[in-house]
Design an enzyme around this catalytic site. Structure first.
Site, PDB file in Angstrom:
ATOM      1  N   CYS A   1     -19.320  60.821  32.199  1.00  0.00           N
ATOM      2  CA  CYS A   1     -20.260  59.129  32.584  1.00  0.00           C
ATOM      3  C   CYS A   1     -19.882  58.894  34.447  1.00  0.00           C
ATOM      4  O   CYS A   1     -19.100  59.394  34.879  1.00  0.00           O
ATOM      5  CB  CYS A   1     -19.516  57.931  31.599  1.00  0.00           C
ATOM      6  SG  CYS A   1     -20.923  56.749  31.996  1.00  0.00           S
TER       7      CYS A   1
ATOM      8  N   CYS B   1     -19.874  55.081  34.669  1.00  0.00           N
ATOM      9  CA  CYS B   1     -19.001  53.691  34.910  1.00  0.00           C
ATOM     10  C   CYS B   1     -17.896  53.778  35.284  1.00  0.00           C
ATOM     11  O   CYS B   1     -17.604  52.321  35.493  1.00  0.00           O
ATOM     12  CB  CYS B   1     -19.822  52.669  33.346  1.00  0.00           C
ATOM     13  SG  CYS B   1     -18.578  54.079  32.237  1.00  0.00           S
TER      14      CYS B   1
ATOM     15  N   LYS C   1     -25.517  56.379  20.745  1.00  0.00           N
ATOM     16  CA  LYS C   1     -24.608  54.884  21.759  1.00  0.00           C
ATOM     17  C   LYS C   1     -25.353  53.594  21.212  1.00  0.00           C
ATOM     18  O   LYS C   1     -26.237  53.794  22.394  1.00  0.00           O
ATOM     19  CB  LYS C   1     -24.124  55.691  22.855  1.00  0.00           C
ATOM     20  CG  LYS C   1     -22.520  55.137  23.055  1.00  0.00           C
ATOM     21  CD  LYS C   1     -22.381  55.425  24.724  1.00  0.00           C
ATOM     22  CE  LYS C   1     -21.160  54.623  24.954  1.00  0.00           C
ATOM     23  NZ  LYS C   1     -20.878  55.403  26.111  1.00  0.00           N
TER      24      LYS C   1
ATOM     25  N   ARG D   1     -13.640  49.071  28.084  1.00  0.00           N
ATOM     26  CA  ARG D   1     -13.688  48.932  29.245  1.00  0.00           C
ATOM     27  C   ARG D   1     -12.710  47.829  30.224  1.00  0.00           C
ATOM     28  O   ARG D   1     -12.491  48.363  31.414  1.00  0.00           O
ATOM     29  CB  ARG D   1     -14.702  47.368  29.320  1.00  0.00           C
ATOM     30  CG  ARG D   1     -15.879  48.384  28.787  1.00  0.00           C
ATOM     31  CD  ARG D   1     -17.177  47.899  28.401  1.00  0.00           C
ATOM     32  NE  ARG D   1     -17.915  48.365  28.148  1.00  0.00           N
ATOM     33  CZ  ARG D   1     -19.222  47.830  27.644  1.00  0.00           C
ATOM     34  NH1 ARG D   1     -19.740  46.211  27.677  1.00  0.00           N
ATOM     35  NH2 ARG D   1     -20.648  48.506  27.046  1.00  0.00           N
TER      36      ARG D   1
ATOM     37  N   GLU E   1     -32.797  59.464  18.929  1.00  0.00           N
ATOM     38  CA  GLU E   1     -32.145  59.793  19.972  1.00  0.00           C
ATOM     39  C   GLU E   1     -31.414  61.193  19.267  1.00  0.00           C
ATOM     40  O   GLU E   1     -31.360  61.685  20.134  1.00  0.00           O
ATOM     41  CB  GLU E   1     -31.516  58.386  20.071  1.00  0.00           C
ATOM     42  CG  GLU E   1     -31.421  57.000  20.842  1.00  0.00           C
ATOM     43  CD  GLU E   1     -31.381  57.460  22.117  1.00  0.00           C
ATOM     44  OE1 GLU E   1     -31.011  58.952  22.851  1.00  0.00           O
ATOM     45  OE2 GLU E   1     -31.668  57.071  23.449  1.00  0.00           O
TER      46      GLU E   1
ATOM     47  N   LYS F   1     -21.999  56.444  17.573  1.00  0.00           N
ATOM     48  CA  LYS F   1     -21.034  55.560  18.479  1.00  0.00           C
ATOM     49  C   LYS F   1     -21.335  54.119  18.344  1.00  0.00           C
ATOM     50  O   LYS F   1     -22.305  54.179  18.759  1.00  0.00           O
ATOM     51  CB  LYS F   1     -20.233  56.232  19.902  1.00  0.00           C
ATOM     52  CG  LYS F   1     -18.947  55.048  20.478  1.00  0.00           C
ATOM     53  CD  LYS F   1     -19.342  55.438  21.833  1.00  0.00           C
ATOM     54  CE  LYS F   1     -18.219  54.952  22.327  1.00  0.00           C
ATOM     55  NZ  LYS F   1     -18.443  55.349  24.278  1.00  0.00           N
TER      56      LYS F   1
ATOM     57  N   SER G   1     -12.628  51.479  20.721  1.00  0.00           N
ATOM     58  CA  SER G   1     -11.537  51.227  20.565  1.00  0.00           C
ATOM     59  C   SER G   1     -11.612  50.077  19.949  1.00  0.00           C
ATOM     60  O   SER G   1     -10.264  48.890  19.726  1.00  0.00           O
ATOM     61  CB  SER G   1     -11.281  50.579  22.440  1.00  0.00           C
ATOM     62  OG  SER G   1     -12.233  50.043  23.026  1.00  0.00           O
TER      63      SER G   1
ATOM     64  N   TYR H   1      -8.334  56.835  18.414  1.00  0.00           N
ATOM     65  CA  TYR H   1      -7.071  55.965  19.320  1.00  0.00           C
ATOM     66  C   TYR H   1      -5.902  56.604  18.028  1.00  0.00           C
ATOM     67  O   TYR H   1      -4.767  56.319  18.516  1.00  0.00           O
ATOM     68  CB  TYR H   1      -6.578  55.087  19.903  1.00  0.00           C
ATOM     69  CG  TYR H   1      -7.600  55.009  20.542  1.00  0.00           C
ATOM     70  CD1 TYR H   1      -8.173  55.312  22.001  1.00  0.00           C
ATOM     71  CD2 TYR H   1      -9.671  54.550  20.130  1.00  0.00           C
ATOM     72  CE1 TYR H   1      -8.937  55.507  23.017  1.00  0.00           C
ATOM     73  CE2 TYR H   1     -10.670  54.610  21.055  1.00  0.00           C
ATOM     74  CZ  TYR H   1     -10.158  55.190  22.736  1.00  0.00           C
ATOM     75  OH  TYR H   1     -11.528  54.761  23.319  1.00  0.00           O
TER      76      TYR H   1
HETATM   77  C1  PBG Z   1     -18.327  55.433  28.752  1.00  0.00           C
HETATM   78  C2  PBG Z   1     -17.281  55.560  27.505  1.00  0.00           C
HETATM   79  C3  PBG Z   1     -17.115  54.064  27.205  1.00  0.00           C
HETATM   80  C4  PBG Z   1     -16.901  54.615  25.676  1.00  0.00           C
HETATM   81  C5  PBG Z   1     -16.322  55.753  26.100  1.00  0.00           C
HETATM   82  N1  PBG Z   1     -16.821  56.456  26.664  1.00  0.00           N
HETATM   83  C6  PBG Z   1     -17.625  52.386  27.594  1.00  0.00           C
HETATM   84  C7  PBG Z   1     -18.736  52.050  27.207  1.00  0.00           C
HETATM   85  O1  PBG Z   1     -19.578  52.695  26.840  1.00  0.00           O
HETATM   86  O2  PBG Z   1     -18.971  51.184  27.963  1.00  0.00           O
HETATM   87  C8  PBG Z   1     -15.480  53.482  24.545  1.00  0.00           C
HETATM   88  C9  PBG Z   1     -14.775  54.159  23.976  1.00  0.00           C
HETATM   89  C10 PBG Z   1     -14.217  53.252  23.051  1.00  0.00           C
HETATM   90  O3  PBG Z   1     -14.378  51.824  23.218  1.00  0.00           O
HETATM   91  O4  PBG Z   1     -12.871  53.389  22.417  1.00  0.00           O
HETATM   92  N2  PBG Z   1     -19.768  54.691  29.319  1.00  0.00           N
END
Ligand code: PBG
Length: 331
Positions: free
Chosen positions: A121, A123, A196, A206, A233, A248, A274, A313
């Protein structure tokens, strides 16, 4: 015949009987432990909203990996915090990028005794925090595909066993599959973050990965809370060549996990994200729930819904509770 003929309690009488008929058996073989890697040296930085999780510098990455291996967890997914960010997320596909460096270090130290997955990714690497490149203040899907493909190739070149695209760009699995094949990585599997959702449960991540969007949000690429669209998807990612499909977050989408499991023969992964982790840790810290019991019930639920693989985690703690008998005493 006595009444009632069926007494389900017969099979619940003793620990060994209950164990014999346990429907969902947990094993760390099916868990992937996320690791955050940051630039710099000799640091282990606590993540405030994810108690027990840290950002590690590459030179100290052996610490969490050794602990995980000792508990029985052998699969890891890496997320990077680069030294600098820019508009096009160059750090994601730099040869000496943070995750590329971490992968090479893990390969050197552990060889094939660890399974290394790499999130694909932008980001964490873009100055604006979006998962793709910005054109006319929108995330440009097709311009982003090239960069995601470059990122995947660069991670495979560094030694990643599996690449996991999470940007939610249309066509990303196909773009990555083609690029990997052209470069000779025909045997590198793709774990696609297929469904997702635009979820509030990524909040702590984040903070951990410093990847919150600087403007707007991700609703123009991550999914609304729909089920049929999630299946669409997944169908597209399967057609495009995904080897494993992921849903997810996990807990608010157990029905989607079950539906994906029922329709496709591919392995299904679920990300126990998370925010799900943070809720358990926060309540446990207050003494409001028992952490080991909460995690046992949660992981059982995600697997029972149909996930073969869970990214969590809790993986290392959970593996310890399995090993030291804490969980057996609860079942
Ligand atoms: C990257 C990504 C994210 C997560 C995994 N890969 C964040 C998002 O999409 O904002 C989130 C994982 C988590 O919350 O544990 N795009």
């Amino acid at each position: 015949m006595g009444f009632p003929a069926h007494r389900p309690r017969r099979l619940r009488q003793t620990p060994l009987l209950r164990r014999l008929v346990r429907e969902t058996v947990l094993t760390p073989d099916r868990w992937i432990f996320p690791l955050f890697v940051r630039a710099g040296r000799n640091a282990r930085e606590a993540i405030r909203s994810m108690p027990g999780q840290f950002r590690w510098t590459v030179d100290r990455l052996g610490e969490p990996v050794d602990q995980a291996l000792e508990a029985g967890v052998r699969a890891f997914i890496l997320f990077g915090l680069p030294e600098t960010k820019d508009e096009v997320g160059s750090g994601a596909y730099a040869e000496d990028g943070i995750v590329q460096t971490a992968i090479r270090e893990l390969r050197r130290r552990y060889g094939s005794s660890v399974l290394v997955l790499a999130d694909v990714c932008l980001c964490e690497y873009t100055s604006h925090g979006h998962c793709g490149v910005i054109r006319d203040s929108r995330v440009d899907n097709d311009a982003t595909l090239d960069l995601l493909a470059r990122t995947a190739v660069s991670l495979a070149t560094a030694g990643a066993d599996v690449v996991a695209p999470s940007a939610m760009m249309d066509g990303q699995v196909q773009a990555i599959r083609r690029a990997l094949d052209e470069r000779g990585f025909t045997e590198t599997p793709i774990l696609a973050y297929a469904a997702k959702f635009a979820s509030c449960f990524y909040g702590p991540f984040r903070e951990a990965a410093d990847s919150a969007p600087a403007f707007g949000d991700r609703r123009a690429y991550q999914m609304p809370f729909h089920r049929r669209e999630a299946l669409h998807e997944v169908a597209l990612d399967v057609e495009e060549g995904a080897d494993i499909v992921m849903v997810k977050p996990a807990l608010a989408y157990l029905d989607v996990i079950a539906a994906v499991r029922a329709r496709w023969p591919l392995p299904v992964a679920a990300y126990n994200v998370s925010g799900e982790y943070a809720m358990v840790k926060a309540a446990a810290a207050q003494g409001w729930i028992d952490e080991a019991r909460a995690v046992l019930e949660t992981l059982t639920a995600i697997h029972r819904a149909g996930a073969d693989i869970v990214l969590t985690y809790h993986a290392v703690d959970a593996a310890r509770w399995l090993r030291d008998g804490t969980w057996d005493a609860l079942l």
